[in-house]
Design a protein around this motif. Structure first.
Motif, PDB file in Angstrom:
ATOM      1  N   THR A  39       1.196  -1.925   0.010  1.00 34.24           N
ATOM      2  CA  THR A  39       0.034   0.165   0.173  1.00 34.24           C
ATOM      3  C   THR A  39       0.891   1.382  -0.239  1.00 34.24           C
ATOM      4  O   THR A  39       0.081   2.310  -0.162  1.00 34.24           O
ATOM      5  N   SER A  40       2.216   1.163   0.424  1.00 31.20           N
ATOM      6  CA  SER A  40       3.131   2.189  -0.059  1.00 31.20           C
ATOM      7  C   SER A  40       3.392   2.457  -1.611  1.00 31.20           C
ATOM      8  O   SER A  40       4.683   3.484  -1.624  1.00 31.20           O
ATOM      9  N   LEU A  41       3.572   1.639  -2.518  1.00 29.22           N
ATOM     10  CA  LEU A  41       4.551   1.853  -3.888  1.00 29.22           C
ATOM     11  C   LEU A  41       4.193   2.622  -4.660  1.00 29.22           C
ATOM     12  O   LEU A  41       4.565   3.726  -5.188  1.00 29.22           O
ATOM     13  N   VAL A  42       3.162   3.666  -4.113  1.00 28.73           N
ATOM     14  CA  VAL A  42       2.047   4.045  -5.401  1.00 28.73           C
ATOM     15  C   VAL A  42       3.265   5.638  -4.860  1.00 28.73           C
ATOM     16  O   VAL A  42       3.207   7.048  -5.453  1.00 28.73           O
ATOM     17  N   ALA A  43       3.238   5.788  -3.117  1.00 26.65           N
ATOM     18  CA  ALA A  43       3.881   7.319  -2.551  1.00 26.65           C
ATOM     19  C   ALA A  43       4.955   7.068  -2.841  1.00 26.65           C
ATOM     20  O   ALA A  43       5.701   7.877  -2.946  1.00 26.65           O
ATOM     21  N   ILE A  44       5.948   6.085  -3.035  1.00 27.60           N
ATOM     22  CA  ILE A  44       7.037   5.919  -3.469  1.00 27.60           C
ATOM     23  C   ILE A  44       7.408   6.420  -4.385  1.00 27.60           C
ATOM     24  O   ILE A  44       8.654   7.271  -4.573  1.00 27.60           O
ATOM     25  N   ALA A  45       6.692   5.694  -5.054  1.00 22.78           N
ATOM     26  CA  ALA A  45       7.267   6.463  -6.977  1.00 22.78           C
ATOM     27  C   ALA A  45       7.023   8.010  -7.080  1.00 22.78           C
ATOM     28  O   ALA A  45       8.263   7.847  -8.310  1.00 22.78           O
ATOM     29  N   ARG A  46       6.181   8.141  -6.623  1.00 22.69           N
ATOM     30  CA  ARG A  46       5.685   9.519  -6.770  1.00 22.69           C
ATOM     31  C   ARG A  46       7.038  10.302  -5.954  1.00 22.69           C
ATOM     32  O   ARG A  46       7.612  11.392  -6.752  1.00 22.69           O
ATOM     33  N   ASP A  47       7.676   9.790  -5.275  1.00 16.16           N
ATOM     34  CA  ASP A  47       8.418  10.778  -4.898  1.00 16.16           C
ATOM     35  C   ASP A  47       9.733  10.496  -5.093  1.00 16.16           C
ATOM     36  O   ASP A  47       9.965  11.642  -5.278  1.00 16.16           O
ATOM     37  N   PHE A  48      10.278   9.137  -5.441  1.00 15.84           N
ATOM     38  CA  PHE A  48      11.481   9.313  -6.115  1.00 15.84           C
ATOM     39  C   PHE A  48      11.045   9.539  -7.901  1.00 15.84           C
ATOM     40  O   PHE A  48      12.257   8.794  -8.517  1.00 15.84           O
ATOM     41  N   HIS A  49      10.058   9.297  -8.217  1.00 22.57           N
ATOM     42  CA  HIS A  49       9.863   9.692  -9.704  1.00 22.57           C
ATOM     43  C   HIS A  49      10.275   8.488 -10.578  1.00 22.57           C
ATOM     44  O   HIS A  49      11.594   8.507 -11.407  1.00 22.57           O
ATOM     45  N   VAL A  50       9.811   7.681 -10.308  1.00 18.99           N
ATOM     46  CA  VAL A  50      10.119   6.506 -10.923  1.00 18.99           C
ATOM     47  C   VAL A  50       8.604   5.271 -10.901  1.00 18.99           C
ATOM     48  O   VAL A  50       7.534   5.880 -10.727  1.00 18.99           O
ATOM     49  N   GLY A  51       8.803   4.205 -11.539  1.00 18.01           N
ATOM     50  CA  GLY A  51       7.586   4.056 -12.123  1.00 18.01           C
ATOM     51  C   GLY A  51       7.077   2.302 -12.031  1.00 18.01           C
ATOM     52  O   GLY A  51       7.529   2.539 -10.440  1.00 18.01           O
ATOM     53  N   ALA A  52       6.062   1.785 -11.700  1.00 16.93           N
ATOM     54  CA  ALA A  52       5.390   0.255 -11.112  1.00 16.93           C
ATOM     55  C   ALA A  52       6.941  -0.822 -11.335  1.00 16.93           C
ATOM     56  O   ALA A  52       6.703  -1.122 -10.924  1.00 16.93           O
ATOM     57  N   ALA A  53       7.285  -0.320 -13.028  1.00 18.74           N
ATOM     58  CA  ALA A  53       8.277  -1.938 -12.980  1.00 18.74           C
ATOM     59  C   ALA A  53       9.415  -1.468 -12.202  1.00 18.74           C
ATOM     60  O   ALA A  53       9.875  -2.480 -11.514  1.00 18.74           O
ATOM     61  N   ASP A  54       9.902   0.236 -11.934  1.00 19.89           N
ATOM     62  CA  ASP A  54      11.093   0.250 -10.846  1.00 19.89           C
ATOM     63  C   ASP A  54      10.802  -0.011  -9.263  1.00 19.89           C
ATOM     64  O   ASP A  54      11.068  -0.743  -8.808  1.00 19.89           O
ATOM     65  N   THR A  55       9.356   0.177  -8.601  1.00 17.44           N
ATOM     66  CA  THR A  55       8.637  -0.317  -7.746  1.00 17.44           C
ATOM     67  C   THR A  55       8.298  -1.355  -7.226  1.00 17.44           C
ATOM     68  O   THR A  55       8.235  -1.959  -6.237  1.00 17.44           O
ATOM     69  N   ALA A  56       8.166  -2.710  -8.326  1.00 17.67           N
ATOM     70  CA  ALA A  56       8.057  -3.742  -8.310  1.00 17.67           C
ATOM     71  C   ALA A  56       9.181  -4.840  -7.890  1.00 17.67           C
ATOM     72  O   ALA A  56       9.502  -5.469  -6.620  1.00 17.67           O
ATOM     73  N   TRP A  57      10.404  -3.984  -8.198  1.00 21.16           N
ATOM     74  CA  TRP A  57      11.606  -4.538  -7.329  1.00 21.16           C
ATOM     75  C   TRP A  57      11.668  -4.379  -6.148  1.00 21.16           C
ATOM     76  O   TRP A  57      12.121  -5.168  -5.046  1.00 21.16           O
ATOM     77  N   LEU A  58      10.926  -3.283  -5.276  1.00 22.68           N
ATOM     78  CA  LEU A  58      10.707  -3.272  -3.883  1.00 22.68           C
ATOM     79  C   LEU A  58      10.687  -4.946  -3.709  1.00 22.68           C
ATOM     80  O   LEU A  58      10.463  -5.484  -1.950  1.00 22.68           O
ATOM     81  N   ILE A  59       9.415  -5.507  -3.977  1.00 21.55           N
ATOM     82  CA  ILE A  59       8.887  -6.481  -3.881  1.00 21.55           C
ATOM     83  C   ILE A  59      10.003  -8.187  -3.571  1.00 21.55           C
ATOM     84  O   ILE A  59      10.152  -8.967  -2.775  1.00 21.55           O
ATOM     85  N   SER A  60      10.081  -8.026  -5.389  1.00 22.48           N
ATOM     86  CA  SER A  60      11.210  -8.906  -5.902  1.00 22.48           C
ATOM     87  C   SER A  60      11.738  -9.228  -4.838  1.00 22.48           C
ATOM     88  O   SER A  60      12.752 -10.772  -4.737  1.00 22.48           O
ATOM     89  N   ALA A  61      12.798  -7.606  -4.516  1.00 18.13           N
ATOM     90  CA  ALA A  61      13.867  -8.171  -3.890  1.00 18.13           C
ATOM     91  C   ALA A  61      14.190  -8.711  -2.847  1.00 18.13           C
ATOM     92  O   ALA A  61      14.970  -9.574  -2.192  1.00 18.13           O
TER      93      ALA A  61
END
Length: 500
Positions: A39-61
């Protein structure tokens, strides 16, 4: 006073609340961090100006790190002592939480998740090793209810993770999702340092018992962790093989076929090294002899492949295929979490292993069959039923396979064996994520859900066959009763001698 009363009293003191509190606190850290980030991926993407494919690495990693670290931490627990590894893992979680909360750049956030995966992976295998040592100390097996509490802690924390993450992100910002690990780790660390027995102390206590000399060899307790090589090269080869394989599994819609060659080469080198090492990290010879344990890993991985397909795919279909909001989709999924918790408790009270695993496989097949009937106009009652049917196997498979691993693993390798069980689970999760992407494409549709249901039905039936055919899961017949002791005869007459 009766001498035979000492054992039950000692057994009653085993598995007390002070022992279980740090184990349960530590065991929630991995599952809650696996789901809390969602539930925090959207806010993280917005703050760091990254896309959904990038934030998916927070889960996969974190999944990648956990899949490798669970058996590695188990190996360390078996060799260095479970309390030491448990405490070191909590310190690592503390550092990872601070790093994530203060990370100035997105790559450091990924590093924080990797470190978090490694640190949180210490708790479960170390807890299993501590419970085995405690069982040996008190001279009885670990009660299924105690093992069930570990499963319930993992299931419950994973279920509340998204809601907790959303609350933290809404009130204190997404960095609180990382920072919350600091107080959680500190609480678990304080309890562990105060209440967990020092590594090797149980053996000293057992040796001091005058009846210990008459204990069967099976229950002998070592006075210190066994010495020997940790096989760092074996751990590194295992990590490399698993990482390359998981990179291939991450995107089945666009297979990276060139990765298969290095994965196969690494697997061959790993097998060669493990077969020649005197104390291998992955004991292939033991696994070849222990078919029951291998089948348990296979069952666990297949069960969670179906469970994660539903956990992620069904909720996505409720939003995109049925038109529910994210909030209402979460409410519809609540029966799944409730059924998982209830069945985890029920599985913990069950003496056998085969019955709960058979019921879990049957519910996976039945739930998949119900999903074949779902479409955009399905009434709410049937949607709730489908979710509940998948919650039942989530609780039963967790407790049943956990009890199987505990019974089938060698006594001096329970930590590593428990870690490999979690690796099988994470492999199922990553494969499920890729399968969902392959079958859904850009959007969750009725047709895609039905294809997932067909796969789930086939795997559920396969699990039924595997469980029914596994003779090692059948209850053992009770030992024959010893003949009663007859009165001692005097003189030369035997008990069967007849006087004329």
């Amino acid at each position: 006073m009766r001498a035979e009363g000492a054992a039950p009293e000692d057994g009653a003191r085993g598995f007390r609340a002070r022992l279980m509190a740090p184990l349960l606190l530590g065991s929630v850290l991995n599952p809650i961090n696996s789901t809390m980030i969602a539930t925090s991926l959207v806010a993280i993407a917005r703050d760091f100006h990254v896309g959904a494919a990038d934030t998916a690495w927070l889960i996969s990693a974190m999944y990648l790190a956990s899949a490798v670290a669970q058996p590695a931490m188990g190996r360390l627990a078996d060799r260095l002592g479970p309390r030491r590894v448990f405490v070191a893992g909590l310190v690592t979680v503390l550092a990872a939480g601070l790093l994530g909360a203060l990370a100035p750049a997105f790559p450091l956030l990924i590093v924080s998740r990797v470190v978090l995966g490694v640190g949180t992976s210490a708790a479960y295998p170390a807890a299993m090793a501590i419970l085995r040592t405690e069982a040996e100390r008190v001279g009885r097996g670990t009660p299924r209810a105690v093992l069930g509490r570990l499963s319930l802690a993992a299931l419950g924390s994973a279920a509340v993770g998204p809601a907790l993450g959303g609350l933290l992100a809404a009130t204190a910002g997404w960095r609180a999702v990382f920072a919350v690990n600091v107080p959680l780790a500190l609480a678990a660390l304080a309890c562990a340092l105060a209440w967990l027995p020092a590594d090797g102390r149980a053996g000293a206590e057992r040796t001091a018992d005058p009846k210990a000399a008459h204990a069967p060899p099976r229950t002998a307790v070592r006075t210190a962790p066994p010495a020997g090589s940790l096989d760092p090269l074996g751990i590194a080869l295992f990590a490399a093989t698993l990482t390359v394989a998981m990179f291939f599994l991450l995107d089945l819609a666009h297979p990276r076929w060139p990765l298969l060659a290095p994965a196969a080469a690494l697997a061959a080198v790993l097998a060669w090294w493990q077969l020649r090492h005197p104390e291998p990290f992955l004991d292939l010879r033991m696994l070849a002899r222990n078919g029951a344990l291998l089948r348990t890993y296979l069952r666990h991985g297949l069960a969670y492949l179906v469970i994660y397909c539903v956990l992620y795919g069904y909720s996505q279909w409720l939003e995109q295929g049925h038109g529910y909001s994210a909030f209402h989709a979460g409410l519809i999924m609540l029966p799944m979490s409730g059924a998982a918790a209830v069945c985890s408790l029920a599985g913990a009270r069950t003496k056998g292993i085969r019955a709960p695993l058979t019921a879990a496989a049957a519910c996976l097949a039945a739930g998949s069959g119900v999903c074949l009937l779902l479409d955009g106009g399905t009434p709410l009652a049937l949607l709730l039923l489908a979710g509940a049917l998948f919650g039942i196997p989530q609780g039963l498979a967790a407790t049943g396979n956990q009890a199987a691993v505990y019974a089938q693993a060698p006594a001096d390798g329970i930590g590593a064996a428990a870690g490999f069980q979690r690796t099988a689970q994470y492999l199922g999760a990553i494969t499920a994520s890729s399968l969902i992407g392959l079958l859904y494409g850009q959007r969750a549709t009725d047709a895609g859900l039905h294809e997932i249901a067909v796969a789930g039905l086939a795997l559920g039936l396969l699990l039924l066959v595997l469980t029914a055919a596994d003779r090692t899961l059948r209850p053992r017949p009770p030992a024959p009763a010893q003949p009663p002791v007859t009165a001692r005869h005097t003189g030369n007459a035997s008990p069967t001698h007849t006087h004329h």
